[in-house]
Design a protein around this motif. Structure first.
Motif, PDB file in Angstrom:
ATOM      1  N   GLN A 180       0.886  -1.206  -0.010  1.00 40.11           N
ATOM      2  CA  GLN A 180      -0.058   0.051   0.047  1.00 40.11           C
ATOM      3  C   GLN A 180       0.475   1.513   0.198  1.00 40.11           C
ATOM      4  N   VAL A 181       0.477   2.010  -0.859  1.00 39.28           N
ATOM      5  CA  VAL A 181       1.227   3.578  -0.916  1.00 39.28           C
ATOM      6  C   VAL A 181       0.294   4.521  -0.828  1.00 39.28           C
ATOM      7  N   ARG A 182      -0.566   4.357  -0.610  1.00 39.35           N
ATOM      8  CA  ARG A 182      -1.872   5.353  -0.391  1.00 39.35           C
ATOM      9  C   ARG A 182      -2.762   5.119   0.336  1.00 39.35           C
ATOM     10  N   ALA A 183      -3.333   5.771   1.896  1.00 39.13           N
ATOM     11  CA  ALA A 183      -4.333   5.315   2.545  1.00 39.13           C
ATOM     12  C   ALA A 183      -5.882   6.390   2.298  1.00 39.13           C
ATOM     13  N   LEU A 184      -6.661   6.332   2.840  1.00 41.61           N
ATOM     14  CA  LEU A 184      -7.769   7.354   2.335  1.00 41.61           C
ATOM     15  C   LEU A 184      -9.017   7.128   3.732  1.00 41.61           C
ATOM     16  N   ASP A 185      -8.115   8.515   4.287  1.00 43.32           N
ATOM     17  CA  ASP A 185      -8.861   8.275   5.279  1.00 43.32           C
ATOM     18  C   ASP A 185      -9.929   8.126   5.766  1.00 43.32           C
ATOM     19  N   GLU A 186     -11.201   8.266   6.600  1.00 44.83           N
ATOM     20  CA  GLU A 186     -12.542   8.945   6.765  1.00 44.83           C
ATOM     21  C   GLU A 186     -12.963   9.507   8.264  1.00 44.83           C
ATOM     22  N   THR A 217      -2.772   0.416  -3.336  1.00 42.60           N
ATOM     23  CA  THR A 217      -1.107  -0.622  -4.097  1.00 42.60           C
ATOM     24  C   THR A 217      -0.985   0.891  -5.119  1.00 42.60           C
ATOM     25  N   ALA A 218       0.529   0.931  -5.939  1.00 44.01           N
ATOM     26  CA  ALA A 218       1.142   2.117  -7.154  1.00 44.01           C
ATOM     27  C   ALA A 218      -0.165   1.727  -7.876  1.00 44.01           C
ATOM     28  N   GLU A 219      -0.469   0.719  -8.335  1.00 43.71           N
ATOM     29  CA  GLU A 219      -1.780   0.394  -9.563  1.00 43.71           C
ATOM     30  C   GLU A 219      -2.693   0.999  -8.843  1.00 43.71           C
TER      31      GLU A 219
END
Length: 250
Positions: A180-186, A217-219
């Motif tokens: 995982q390279v990106r996370a969306l927080d809510e 992921t990066a994709e």
């Protein structure tokens, strides 16, 4: 009148006149001091219990609750740390603080809730593995952390075992080819569901914060949805932000 009694006791707790673990005056003493009925006194004490300021320990009486909130830092999730090989991040961090962490872990294969399926881009019939955890500090349930993964990518991995993962489930995903390279927080603030109140042993009137993290992921493939439920009387949510300085200002 019960509100006035509660206000007075609350002020004494806030200013330290009644210190943590201090015993409050008895119902009989409050009844005599304020010249009210026992029912009025009980309403005042119930307000403070519902606010999380006081605990009832019958037959000993009522005591000021000792507050030692957990600092919840969502931004720390992907940071590298020297975690113990035997214990995961939660267990290691709070053991180092001198507290007594414990967690109960359950793993199951389920049809995902609609909101989880949407975040994971799953279709009808797709299953997920869910790691359900209740985390305890010093014997008190502090929060819930339920993490959902597409079953197709975690089947037969350590994520399916109901035990601590020393290096963390995120690293297991990376080893499976899904870093995982990106996370969306809510963040949502609401009242708890009956199931959450049961799992966290919440008193009436205790709000919770719900933190939902979707890891990609990066994709751009979503591979994890983690839902953490944080009782409002037991947590401080701390976010750290840093301004990116343009090159011409550096």
């Amino acid at each position: 009148m019960y509100q006035q009694i509660a206000d007075t006791l609350r002020d004494q707790i806030t200013d330290g006149t009644l210190a943590p673990d201090a015993k409050l005056p008895t119902e009989a003493e409050l009844k005599e001091k304020y010249a009210v009925s026992r029912e009025t006194v009980r309403k005042a004490l119930a307000m403070l219990v519902n606010e999380g300021l006081v605990i009832s320990a019958r037959p000993q009486g009522h005591f000021v609750r000792r507050r030692q909130p957990m600092v919840f830092r969502p931004q720390a999730e992907f940071r590298k740390r020297p975690y113990s090989p035997e214990m995961d991040a939660f267990m290691t961090e709070f053991s180092a603080e001198g507290r007594e962490p414990r967690q109960v872990i359950e793993v199951s294969i389920v049809e995902p809730p609609a909101d989880v399926a949407k975040r994971l881009h799953l279709g009808p019939g797709d299953l997920v593995a869910v790691r359900k955890r209740v985390r305890y500090l010093d014997g008190e349930p502090f929060n819930i952390n339920d993490s959902y993964y597409p079953l197709s990518i975690v089947r037969d991995s350590e994520i399916m075992r109901p035990e601590d993962i020393g290096r963390g489930a995120n690293e297991v995903l990376a080893e499976l080819g899904y870093r995982q390279v990106r996370a969306l927080d809510e963040l949502y603030v609401r009242m708890p569901t009956p199931d959450e109140a049961r799992r966290l042993d919440l008193g009436p009137g205790t709000p919770v914060a719900q933190h939902i993290t979707s890891g990609h992921t990066a994709e751009g493939k979503p591979v994890r949805v983690a839902i953490t439920v944080l009782p409002g009387d037991r947590h401080v949510i701390s976010y750290e932000r840093q301004r990116e300085v343009p090159e011409e200002e550096a």
